[in-house]
Design a protein around this motif. Structure first.
Motif, PDB file in Angstrom:
ATOM      1  N   GLU A  41      -0.379  -9.362   4.560  1.00 10.67           N
ATOM      2  CA  GLU A  41       0.352  -8.453   3.684  1.00 10.67           C
ATOM      3  C   GLU A  41       0.554  -9.101   2.316  1.00 10.67           C
ATOM      4  O   GLU A  41       0.903 -10.276   2.222  1.00 10.67           O
ATOM      5  CB  GLU A  41       1.703  -8.113   4.313  1.00 10.67           C
ATOM      6  N   PRO A  42       0.363  -8.336   1.234  1.00 16.28           N
ATOM      7  CA  PRO A  42       0.520  -8.924  -0.107  1.00 16.28           C
ATOM      8  C   PRO A  42       1.991  -9.231  -0.400  1.00 16.28           C
ATOM      9  O   PRO A  42       2.905  -8.608   0.143  1.00 16.28           O
ATOM     10  CB  PRO A  42      -0.004  -7.829  -1.045  1.00 16.28           C
ATOM     11  N   GLU A  43       2.203 -10.202  -1.263  1.00 12.82           N
ATOM     12  CA  GLU A  43       3.555 -10.608  -1.623  1.00 12.82           C
ATOM     13  C   GLU A  43       4.310  -9.501  -2.353  1.00 12.82           C
ATOM     14  O   GLU A  43       5.545  -9.508  -2.389  1.00 12.82           O
ATOM     15  CB  GLU A  43       3.498 -11.868  -2.488  1.00 12.82           C
ATOM     16  N   THR A  44       3.608  -8.532  -2.872  1.00 10.01           N
ATOM     17  CA  THR A  44       4.272  -7.407  -3.537  1.00 10.01           C
ATOM     18  C   THR A  44       5.087  -6.574  -2.549  1.00 10.01           C
ATOM     19  O   THR A  44       5.980  -5.837  -2.964  1.00 10.01           O
ATOM     20  CB  THR A  44       3.243  -6.506  -4.247  1.00 10.01           C
ATOM     21  N   ALA A  45       4.806  -6.681  -1.261  1.00  7.80           N
ATOM     22  CA  ALA A  45       5.565  -5.959  -0.236  1.00  7.80           C
ATOM     23  C   ALA A  45       6.921  -6.606   0.023  1.00  7.80           C
ATOM     24  O   ALA A  45       7.745  -6.049   0.748  1.00  7.80           O
ATOM     25  CB  ALA A  45       4.759  -5.891   1.053  1.00  7.80           C
ATOM     26  N   LEU A  46       7.157  -7.764  -0.566  1.00  9.39           N
ATOM     27  CA  LEU A  46       8.399  -8.483  -0.333  1.00  9.39           C
ATOM     28  C   LEU A  46       9.615  -7.714  -0.849  1.00  9.39           C
ATOM     29  O   LEU A  46      10.663  -7.705  -0.205  1.00  9.39           O
ATOM     30  CB  LEU A  46       8.333  -9.870  -0.973  1.00  9.39           C
ATOM     31  N   ALA A  47       9.490  -7.039  -1.974  1.00  7.05           N
ATOM     32  CA  ALA A  47      10.622  -6.273  -2.519  1.00  7.05           C
ATOM     33  C   ALA A  47      11.087  -5.210  -1.531  1.00  7.05           C
ATOM     34  O   ALA A  47      12.290  -5.029  -1.319  1.00  7.05           O
ATOM     35  CB  ALA A  47      10.253  -5.644  -3.855  1.00  7.05           C
ATOM     36  N   GLY A  48      10.161  -4.526  -0.903  1.00  6.03           N
ATOM     37  CA  GLY A  48      10.524  -3.518   0.090  1.00  6.03           C
ATOM     38  C   GLY A  48      11.178  -4.124   1.311  1.00  6.03           C
ATOM     39  O   GLY A  48      12.147  -3.578   1.856  1.00  6.03           O
ATOM     40  N   ALA A  49      10.683  -5.277   1.748  1.00 12.00           N
ATOM     41  CA  ALA A  49      11.273  -5.958   2.905  1.00 12.00           C
ATOM     42  C   ALA A  49      12.689  -6.436   2.590  1.00 12.00           C
ATOM     43  O   ALA A  49      13.588  -6.332   3.436  1.00 12.00           O
ATOM     44  CB  ALA A  49      10.393  -7.131   3.325  1.00 12.00           C
ATOM     45  N   ILE A  50      12.900  -6.934   1.375  1.00 11.47           N
ATOM     46  CA  ILE A  50      14.240  -7.373   0.967  1.00 11.47           C
ATOM     47  C   ILE A  50      15.183  -6.174   0.928  1.00 11.47           C
ATOM     48  O   ILE A  50      16.310  -6.238   1.429  1.00 11.47           O
ATOM     49  CB  ILE A  50      14.197  -8.070  -0.409  1.00 11.47           C
ATOM     50  N   ALA A  51      14.741  -5.084   0.343  1.00 18.71           N
ATOM     51  CA  ALA A  51      15.579  -3.883   0.236  1.00 18.71           C
ATOM     52  C   ALA A  51      15.972  -3.363   1.619  1.00 18.71           C
ATOM     53  O   ALA A  51      17.129  -2.997   1.843  1.00 18.71           O
ATOM     54  CB  ALA A  51      14.850  -2.804  -0.555  1.00 18.71           C
ATOM     55  N   ARG A  52      15.026  -3.349   2.550  1.00 20.02           N
ATOM     56  CA  ARG A  52      15.351  -2.914   3.909  1.00 20.02           C
ATOM     57  C   ARG A  52      16.372  -3.832   4.553  1.00 20.02           C
ATOM     58  O   ARG A  52      17.298  -3.376   5.226  1.00 20.02           O
ATOM     59  CB  ARG A  52      14.085  -2.848   4.772  1.00 20.02           C
ATOM     60  N   ARG A  53      16.224  -5.140   4.351  1.00 21.78           N
ATOM     61  CA  ARG A  53      17.141  -6.106   4.957  1.00 21.78           C
ATOM     62  C   ARG A  53      18.556  -5.938   4.406  1.00 21.78           C
ATOM     63  O   ARG A  53      19.533  -5.981   5.136  1.00 21.78           O
ATOM     64  CB  ARG A  53      16.650  -7.520   4.691  1.00 21.78           C
ATOM     65  N   VAL A  54      18.667  -5.719   3.092  1.00 22.05           N
ATOM     66  CA  VAL A  54      19.970  -5.601   2.454  1.00 22.05           C
ATOM     67  C   VAL A  54      20.559  -4.207   2.667  1.00 22.05           C
ATOM     68  O   VAL A  54      21.772  -4.032   2.650  1.00 22.05           O
ATOM     69  CB  VAL A  54      19.866  -5.940   0.952  1.00 22.05           C
ATOM     70  N   GLY A  55      19.696  -3.217   2.880  1.00 16.09           N
ATOM     71  CA  GLY A  55      20.171  -1.857   3.103  1.00 16.09           C
ATOM     72  C   GLY A  55      20.325  -1.043   1.838  1.00 16.09           C
ATOM     73  O   GLY A  55      21.201  -0.186   1.749  1.00 16.09           O
ATOM     74  N   VAL A  56      19.475  -1.315   0.844  1.00 22.97           N
ATOM     75  CA  VAL A  56      19.485  -0.545  -0.396  1.00 22.97           C
ATOM     76  C   VAL A  56      18.077  -0.025  -0.662  1.00 22.97           C
ATOM     77  O   VAL A  56      17.119  -0.419  -0.006  1.00 22.97           O
ATOM     78  CB  VAL A  56      19.963  -1.393  -1.609  1.00 22.97           C
ATOM     79  N   LYS A  57      17.963   0.871  -1.637  1.00 17.80           N
ATOM     80  CA  LYS A  57      16.644   1.359  -2.037  1.00 17.80           C
ATOM     81  C   LYS A  57      15.939   0.296  -2.873  1.00 17.80           C
ATOM     82  O   LYS A  57      16.588  -0.491  -3.560  1.00 17.80           O
ATOM     83  CB  LYS A  57      16.779   2.646  -2.853  1.00 17.80           C
ATOM     84  N   SER A  58      14.630   0.286  -2.818  1.00 18.27           N
ATOM     85  CA  SER A  58      13.845  -0.690  -3.592  1.00 18.27           C
ATOM     86  C   SER A  58      14.158  -0.603  -5.077  1.00 18.27           C
ATOM     87  O   SER A  58      14.133  -1.606  -5.785  1.00 18.27           O
ATOM     88  CB  SER A  58      12.354  -0.477  -3.371  1.00 18.27           C
ATOM     89  N   ASP A  59      14.449   0.593  -5.565  1.00 26.69           N
ATOM     90  CA  ASP A  59      14.740   0.780  -6.986  1.00 26.69           C
ATOM     91  C   ASP A  59      16.035   0.096  -7.406  1.00 26.69           C
ATOM     92  O   ASP A  59      16.237  -0.192  -8.581  1.00 26.69           O
ATOM     93  CB  ASP A  59      14.835   2.268  -7.317  1.00 26.69           C
ATOM     94  N   ASP A  60      16.947  -0.149  -6.446  1.00 27.00           N
ATOM     95  CA  ASP A  60      18.221  -0.799  -6.766  1.00 27.00           C
ATOM     96  C   ASP A  60      18.084  -2.303  -6.960  1.00 27.00           C
ATOM     97  O   ASP A  60      19.005  -2.945  -7.444  1.00 27.00           O
ATOM     98  CB  ASP A  60      19.253  -0.528  -5.673  1.00 27.00           C
ATOM     99  N   LEU A  61      16.949  -2.871  -6.567  1.00 30.65           N
ATOM    100  CA  LEU A  61      16.722  -4.307  -6.757  1.00 30.65           C
ATOM    101  C   LEU A  61      16.145  -4.518  -8.154  1.00 30.65           C
ATOM    102  O   LEU A  61      14.959  -4.406  -8.380  1.00 30.65           O
ATOM    103  CB  LEU A  61      15.738  -4.852  -5.716  1.00 30.65           C
TER     104      LEU A  61
END
Length: 100
Positions: A41-61
């Motif tokens: 998986e590309p490192e660009t998918a990390l933002a989505g994984a972080i957002a899911r873990r924290v419980g916010v939308k990707s746009d909020d990061l």
């Protein structure tokens, strides 16, 4: 209370100023650990994984950075990168009350 130990490029230590930064910007810095992504998986998918873990939308990061990246090679068929990251998320006391 601050959840993060670290600093930004300007040298401000968030572990000391976390509450002040939160009060001024409306954002709260968090350290998120043990985020796992398959090596394919590309490192660009990390933002989505972080957002899911924290419980916010990707746009909020708005800001995030990798603190640590390691390779979990215990299973040759399931190689994974394991990340620790610092993220800025909206300061929503009711959402993050359990972290304090």
């Amino acid at each position: 209370m601050s959840v993060l130990v670290g600093g930004d490029p300007a040298g401000i230590k968030w572990n000391l100023l976390g509450p002040a930064i939160s009060a001024l910007t409306g954002r709260m810095p968090l350290k998120v650990s043990n985020i796992r992504l398959p090596v394919e998986e590309p490192e660009t998918a990390l933002a989505g994984a972080i957002a899911r873990r924290v419980g916010v939308k990707s746009d909020d990061l708005t800001r995030w950075r990798i603190l640590r990246k390691s390779l979990d090679a215990r299973s040759p068929r399931d190689l994974q990168f394991v990340y620790s990251a610092v993220v800025d998320v909206p300061d929503e006391p009711q959402r993050f009350a359990q972290l304090r």
